[in-house]
Design a protein around this motif. Structure first.
Motif, short mmCIF file in Angstrom:
data_model
loop_
_atom_site.label_atom_id
_atom_site.label_comp_id
_atom_site.label_asym_id
_atom_site.label_seq_id
_atom_site.Cartn_x
_atom_site.Cartn_y
_atom_site.Cartn_z
N PRO A 30 0.81 -1.23 0.00
CA PRO A 30 0.00 0.00 0.00
C PRO A 30 0.84 1.27 0.00
O PRO A 30 1.98 1.30 0.45
CB PRO A 30 -0.80 -0.11 1.30
CG PRO A 30 -0.63 -1.51 1.77
CD PRO A 30 0.67 -1.97 1.25
N PHE A 31 0.23 2.32 -0.49
CA PHE A 31 0.70 3.69 -0.25
C PHE A 31 0.35 4.06 1.18
O PHE A 31 -0.74 3.74 1.66
CB PHE A 31 0.02 4.64 -1.25
CG PHE A 31 0.12 6.09 -0.88
CD1 PHE A 31 1.22 6.84 -1.24
CD2 PHE A 31 -0.91 6.71 -0.17
CE1 PHE A 31 1.30 8.18 -0.90
CE2 PHE A 31 -0.83 8.05 0.18
CZ PHE A 31 0.28 8.78 -0.19
N ALA A 32 1.26 4.73 1.88
CA ALA A 32 1.01 5.08 3.28
C ALA A 32 1.43 6.51 3.55
O ALA A 32 2.41 7.01 2.98
CB ALA A 32 1.74 4.12 4.21
N ILE A 33 0.71 7.15 4.44
CA ILE A 33 1.05 8.50 4.88
C ILE A 33 1.01 8.53 6.41
O ILE A 33 0.08 8.00 7.03
CB ILE A 33 0.10 9.55 4.28
CG1 ILE A 33 0.51 10.96 4.71
CG2 ILE A 33 -1.36 9.26 4.63
CD1 ILE A 33 -0.21 12.06 3.95
N GLY A 34 2.05 9.09 7.01
CA GLY A 34 2.16 9.10 8.46
C GLY A 34 2.35 10.50 9.03
O GLY A 34 2.90 11.39 8.36
#
Length: 466
Positions: free
Chosen positions: A273-277
Motif C-alpha cells: 500500500p501507499f502510506a502516509i504518516g
C-alpha cells in the motif's frame, strides 16, 4: 516459529533502541538512527546522532493452537533466542554542511510459522470393509517469509528548525509456503490404503521502496510527516509444486490418483500500500516528552500474485488442476503513543503502546484448504504492542534496557480430510473446520550506542579548556 512482522501488519517491527521502547510512535520526534525508517528528515535536526554498535533483541515466543487437528488435538510451542535488529550508521559530510546521510540494514518482516502433527488410531474410514482400520496420519504446514531492506537516507536542513529528507531501500523478499499430508490405513483384510498430498510455492523478489519526510521543530513541539511509496518490483520469479497420490484396494471401486506438476520461473506480481504518516512530540517540560504517531495505509484491491499453468491429473486426463495465489490489503489506520521521563542525568524511563491492525481483506482463502485459490497470508489477527524500559547514560556511551509485549489470536483453518467419496462423508481425522491460534511475543532489548567520536572529543576539549 515466529509470526511477527508479516506483510499484512506494518507496525510489528520497530527500529532503534529508544524508538523500540516507544513502540515506533516517533514519526515526528525520533532521536536515534531509527530515523532512516521512521522519518529521514529528522536526520537534519538531530544534533548528536549515535552510531549503533550493538542492538541485541531477544525474543520469547509462545504459541497455542486449539483444535489444531480436531477437538482432541491442542498444540503448543515456545522458543527463545536472539533476532536481528537494526544496523545503521551515518556517513560523514563536510564541516558545516546542511546535508546529512545515513545507511541502514533492517528486517522489515519475518514469518516463520510451522506446524507438524502425527497420530495413529483405529477408525472405520472405509465403509465397504467391515470393522475399523488402523489409521496413521501426518500433517506438516510450513510458512516462511523474510523481507530484508538495504538502503540509505538523505536529509537537508532548510532552516535550523525545518528539514526535508528521503530514504531509499532495496527490498529482498524470500517466501515459501506449503502443506504436506500423509495418511495410511490398514484394513481387516491386510490391505493398505495410502494418501499423499503436497502443495507448495516459493517466491523470490527484489523491489524498491521509498519514504519521503519533512520535519519541523517549535519551542515545545517536534512535528513530522512521511509518505511511503508502494513497492516497485525490480525482478522476481515464483515456483509451484504439486503432488497428489491416492491408492485404495481394488474392491473399493474408488479410482486411484496419480498427479503432479513442477513449475518454475512463474511471473509474479507483488504490491504494497501507499502510506502516509504523521507524528508529534510535545515537551511537557524540558526533558519529559510525550510522543504520538498515526499512519494510514491505503487499500489495495485483490490481485493475483501468480497463477500456475493448469495441469491434468496423469491418472485421470479429463481432470484439470488449477491454482492461483492472491493477495490484497484493506485500508487501516494505526495509532501509537509513548512517553519518556527524565529522572536524572543518568536515567530516563520510556513506555509506549500502539496498535497494529491486520490489513488482510475480508476475502481470505486458506492455503491448507486445498482450494484452487489461496491467500498469501498467515495470521489474521489484530495486535496490541506494549513497551517499557530505561536509558542509562554514561560518559561516552548510552545503554538501553527494556521489554516489549505483543499478542493476538486468529482462526485457523484445519486441514481437509482424506478424499473418500461416500454419502456418509467419513473423515480419517476428526475436524471442526476451524481452530484458534494464539500468539504471545516478549522482546528483551539490550543496546549500546556511542556519540560520534569527533563530537565526543570536542566535548572533552571544551571541558579541559583546549
Amino acid at each position: 516459529m515466529n509470526v511477527y512482522g508479516q506483510n499484512h501488519h506494518f507496525w510489528t517491527m520497530n527500529y532503534g533502541s529508544e524508538s523500540m521502547l516507544l513502540n515506533g510512535s516517533v514519526i515526528g520526534s525520533v532521536e536515534d538512527l531509527g530515523a532512516v525508517y521512521y522519518n529521514p528528515a529528522r536526520l537534519g535536526l538531530i544534533k548528536n546522532p549515535a552510531f549503533v554498535i550493538s542492538a541485541d533483541v531477544y525474543e520469547l515466543n509462545n504459541y497455542k493452537i486449539e483444535d489444531a487437528i480436531g477437538t482432541r488435538a491442542d498444540l503448543s510451542k515456545s522458543n527463545f533466542g536472539g533476532v536481528p535488529s537494526l544496523a545503521a550508521g551515518t556517513i560523514k559530510g563536510k564541516e558545516g554542511s546542511k546535508h546529512s546521510f545515513a545507511y541502514a540494514i533492517l528486517l522489515r518482516s519475518n514469518s516463520d510459522f510451522g506446524l507438524s502433527y502425527n497420530n495413529e488410531n483405529e477408525r472405520d474410514i472405509i465403509p465397504s470393509i467391515p470393522g475399523d482400520e488402523l489409521v496413521e496420519g501426518e500433517v506438516e504446514l510450513q510458512n516462511n517469509s523474510k523481507d530484508h531492506w538495504f538502503g540509505g537516507s538523505w536529509a537537508y536542513a532548510v532552516k535550523d528548525n525545518f528539514s526535508v529528507g528521503a530514504s531509499f531501500f532495496v527490498s529482498k523478499l524470500n517466501s515459501n509456503k506449503g502443506n504436506i499430508y500423509n495418511i495410511r490405513a490398514l484394513d481387516s483384510n491386510g490391505d493398505v490404503s495410502i494418501y499423499e498430498y503436497n502443495r507448495n510455492y516459493q517466491i523470490k523478489s527484489y523491489g524498491l521502496v521509498a519514504k519521503f519526510g519533512v520535519a519541523y521543530s517549535l519551542d515545545d513541539w517536534n512535528l513530522g510527516l512521511t509518505v511511503t511509496t508502494p513497492r516497485i518490483k525490480i525482478t522476481g520469479k515464483g515456483t509451484y509444486n504439486f503432488q497428489n497420490y491416492f491408492s485404495f484396494p481394488p474392491e473399493n471401486e474408488i479410482n486411484d490418483i496419480y498427479a503432479n506438476s513442477y513449475q518454475n520461473d512463474l511471473d509474479i506480481n507483488l504490491k504494497t500500500p501507499f502510506a502516509i504518516g504523521f507524528g508529534a512530540g510535545y515537551n511537557i517540560s524540558e526533558k519529559n516528552i510525550i510522543h504520538f504517531s498515526a499512519e494510514y495505509s491505503h487499500r489495495v484491491r485483490n490481485f493475483n500474485v501468480f497463477t500456475a499453468e493448469p495441469h491434468v491429473m496423469q491418472s485421470q486426463p479429463d481432470s484439470t488442476i488449477t491454482f492461483s495465489l492472491i493477495d490484497g490489503y484493506k485500508s487501516i489506520l494505526n495509532l501509537g503513543i509513548g512517553g519518556e521521563w527524565y529522572l536524572n542525568e543518568s536515567v530516563s524511563l520510556y513506555a509506549g503502546v500502539s496498535s497494529d491492525f491486520n490489513s488482510a481483506p475480508k476475502e481470505v482463502y486458506s492455503f491448507v484448504s486445498q482450494m484452487p485459490i489461496a491467500s498469501n497470508m498467515t495470521f489474521n489477527a489484530n495486535y496490541l504492542h506494549i513497551a517499557a524500559g530505561t536509558l542509562l547514560t554514561f560518559k561516552g556511551a548510552d545503554f538501553t534496557l527494556g521489554a516489549t509485549h505483543t499478542g493476538g489470536k486468529s482462526n485457523y483453518a484445519q486441514p481437509v480430510s482424506l478424499p473418500i467419496q461416500n454419502n456418509n462423508n467419513y473423515d480419517p481425522i476428526e475436524t471442526d473446520d476451524t481452530g484458534i491460534v494464539k500468539w504471545s511475543r516478549w522482546q528483551f532489548i539490550v543496546s549500546v550506542s556511542i556519540p560520534f567520536f569527533k563530537d565526543y572529543v570536542k566535548k572533552i576539549e571544551e571541558k579541559i579548556g583546549l
